[in-house]
Design a protein around this motif. Structure first.
Motif, PDB file in Angstrom:
ATOM      1  N   ASP A  56       8.226  -7.221  45.702  1.00 52.31           N
ATOM      2  CA  ASP A  56       9.481  -7.652  46.327  1.00 52.31           C
ATOM      3  C   ASP A  56      10.429  -8.335  45.336  1.00 52.31           C
ATOM      4  N   LYS A  57       9.912  -9.306  44.586  1.00 49.44           N
ATOM      5  CA  LYS A  57      10.752 -10.072  43.649  1.00 49.44           C
ATOM      6  C   LYS A  57      10.052 -10.160  42.291  1.00 49.44           C
ATOM      7  N   PRO A  58      10.131  -9.081  41.497  1.00 49.74           N
ATOM      8  CA  PRO A  58       9.429  -9.090  40.209  1.00 49.74           C
ATOM      9  C   PRO A  58      10.007 -10.123  39.247  1.00 49.74           C
ATOM     10  N   TRP A  59       9.134 -10.789  38.518  1.00 48.26           N
ATOM     11  CA  TRP A  59       9.545 -11.750  37.504  1.00 48.26           C
ATOM     12  C   TRP A  59       9.443 -11.059  36.140  1.00 48.26           C
ATOM     13  N   ASP A  60       9.994 -11.681  35.118  1.00 43.94           N
ATOM     14  CA  ASP A  60      10.138 -11.026  33.815  1.00 43.94           C
ATOM     15  C   ASP A  60       8.831 -10.492  33.241  1.00 43.94           C
ATOM     16  N   THR A  61       7.760 -11.295  33.281  1.00 47.91           N
ATOM     17  CA  THR A  61       6.501 -10.842  32.682  1.00 47.91           C
ATOM     18  C   THR A  61       5.793  -9.789  33.540  1.00 47.91           C
ATOM     19  N   LEU A  62       6.259  -9.609  34.770  1.00 48.09           N
ATOM     20  CA  LEU A  62       5.687  -8.572  35.635  1.00 48.09           C
ATOM     21  C   LEU A  62       6.383  -7.222  35.436  1.00 48.09           C
ATOM     22  N   ARG A  63       7.635  -7.259  35.006  1.00 50.07           N
ATOM     23  CA  ARG A  63       8.432  -6.032  34.907  1.00 50.07           C
ATOM     24  C   ARG A  63       7.775  -4.906  34.095  1.00 50.07           C
ATOM     25  N   PRO A  64       7.146  -5.187  32.948  1.00 51.98           N
ATOM     26  CA  PRO A  64       6.520  -4.077  32.216  1.00 51.98           C
ATOM     27  C   PRO A  64       5.467  -3.331  33.041  1.00 51.98           C
ATOM     28  N   TRP A  65       4.789  -4.026  33.914  1.00 48.34           N
ATOM     29  CA  TRP A  65       3.760  -3.389  34.750  1.00 48.34           C
ATOM     30  C   TRP A  65       4.401  -2.422  35.752  1.00 48.34           C
ATOM     31  N   ILE A  66       5.620  -2.713  36.160  1.00 51.45           N
ATOM     32  CA  ILE A  66       6.322  -1.873  37.131  1.00 51.45           C
ATOM     33  C   ILE A  66       7.106  -0.761  36.428  1.00 51.45           C
ATOM     34  N   GLU A  67       7.718  -1.105  35.299  1.00 52.33           N
ATOM     35  CA  GLU A  67       8.661  -0.193  34.656  1.00 52.33           C
ATOM     36  C   GLU A  67       8.030   0.778  33.663  1.00 52.33           C
ATOM     37  N   THR A  68       6.836   0.491  33.160  1.00 47.83           N
ATOM     38  CA  THR A  68       6.193   1.387  32.201  1.00 47.83           C
ATOM     39  C   THR A  68       5.548   2.549  32.957  1.00 47.83           C
ATOM     40  N   PRO A  69       5.923   3.786  32.626  1.00 50.38           N
ATOM     41  CA  PRO A  69       5.377   4.941  33.351  1.00 50.38           C
ATOM     42  C   PRO A  69       3.847   5.018  33.257  1.00 50.38           C
ATOM     43  N   MET A  70       3.265   5.637  34.279  1.00 56.48           N
ATOM     44  CA  MET A  70       1.812   5.822  34.350  1.00 56.48           C
ATOM     45  C   MET A  70       1.541   7.296  34.654  1.00 56.48           C
ATOM     46  N   ASP A  71       0.501   7.838  34.049  1.00 61.48           N
ATOM     47  CA  ASP A  71       0.130   9.235  34.276  1.00 61.48           C
ATOM     48  C   ASP A  71      -0.744   9.313  35.534  1.00 61.48           C
ATOM     49  N   PHE A  72      -0.096   9.450  36.687  1.00 66.40           N
ATOM     50  CA  PHE A  72      -0.823   9.453  37.960  1.00 66.40           C
ATOM     51  C   PHE A  72      -1.780  10.641  38.068  1.00 66.40           C
ATOM     52  N   ASP A  73      -1.403  11.780  37.522  1.00 71.15           N
ATOM     53  CA  ASP A  73      -2.289  12.950  37.568  1.00 71.15           C
ATOM     54  C   ASP A  73      -3.592  12.657  36.835  1.00 71.15           C
ATOM     55  N   ARG A  74      -3.499  11.994  35.694  1.00 73.01           N
ATOM     56  CA  ARG A  74      -4.697  11.671  34.910  1.00 73.01           C
ATOM     57  C   ARG A  74      -5.549  10.636  35.653  1.00 73.01           C
ATOM     58  N   VAL A  75      -4.900   9.632  36.239  1.00 72.86           N
ATOM     59  CA  VAL A  75      -5.637   8.611  36.999  1.00 72.86           C
ATOM     60  C   VAL A  75      -6.380   9.279  38.153  1.00 72.86           C
ATOM     61  N   ARG A  76      -5.676  10.103  38.879  1.00 74.20           N
ATOM     62  CA  ARG A  76      -6.266  10.792  40.038  1.00 74.20           C
ATOM     63  C   ARG A  76      -7.443  11.667  39.614  1.00 74.20           C
TER      64      ARG A  76
END
Length: 191
Positions: free
Chosen positions: A107-127
């Motif tokens: 809901d309200k991301p803080w600065d040190t949390l942003r990389p976790w949200i904004e850095t892409p993730m390979d969902f196909d590989r995770v799955r």
């Protein structure tokens, strides 16, 4: 075959906070469901970094974990688990992941949390790395009020089975029966 449960704590969490000690004792009680149970001590828990946390998971379980490994991530720990799984070689799988209070948006991301949200993730590989993915969410999590969207994202991106626990908040209690129940029901035995 040795079955391992590897827990990755939440933001500012440690192996002796929240439900981790209680859950460890529960799953070690006969009949033990896991031969090895570990809650990881993560670096800079109050300011987790992607590289620091993913490399700590890799150091703990190796670059290619045993296929009988089950991961339990809690909040940002879910992100660390998913991002670690994305690094596994193609074709390698683990038994599964139980993601507690997981999120892709906050809901309200803080600065040190942003990389976790904004850095892409390979969902196909995770799955592809998971034989089973179970997500435990709450309809009252103070960080992710849109649990319906969160549910949909986990289902679409990871093919996850999502359980929504009424009033579960962020699952920070010393005992979390819904987490134990999901673990016992979906990961009671290999496969």
């Amino acid at each position: 075959m040795t079955r391992s449960l590897v827990m990755v704590p939440r933001w500012a969490g440690s192996p002796d906070t929240d439900f981790y000690p209680w859950l460890t004792a529960k799953v070690r009680t006969p009949p033990a469901r896991f031969d090895d149970v570990r809650a990881l001590a993560m670096p800079t828990p109050s300011a987790p970094t992607l590289d620091g946390w993913v490399s700590t998971v890799a150091s703990a379980v190796g670059s290619v974990p045993a296929p009988s490994t089950v991961f339990l991530g809690h909040s940002v720990g879910c992100q660390a688990v998913m991002r670690y799984l994305a690094t596994l070689p193609p074709g390698h799988t683990v038994e599964g992941a139980l993601l507690v209070a997981g999120w892709f948006e906050v809901d309200k991301p803080w600065d040190t949390l942003r990389p976790w949200i904004e850095t892409p993730m390979d969902f196909d590989r995770v799955r592809a790395a998971l034989r089973r993915c179970v997500v435990v969410l709450s309809d009252s999590d103070p960080f992710t009020s849109d649990w319906r969207r969160n549910t949909r994202l986990f289902e679409e991106r990871l093919g996850a089975e999502v359980r929504v626990i009424p009033g579960g908040r962020h699952f920070n209690n010393p005992q979390e029966p819904a987490v134990l129940e999901a673990l016992q029901e979906r990961f009671a035995s290999p496969g």
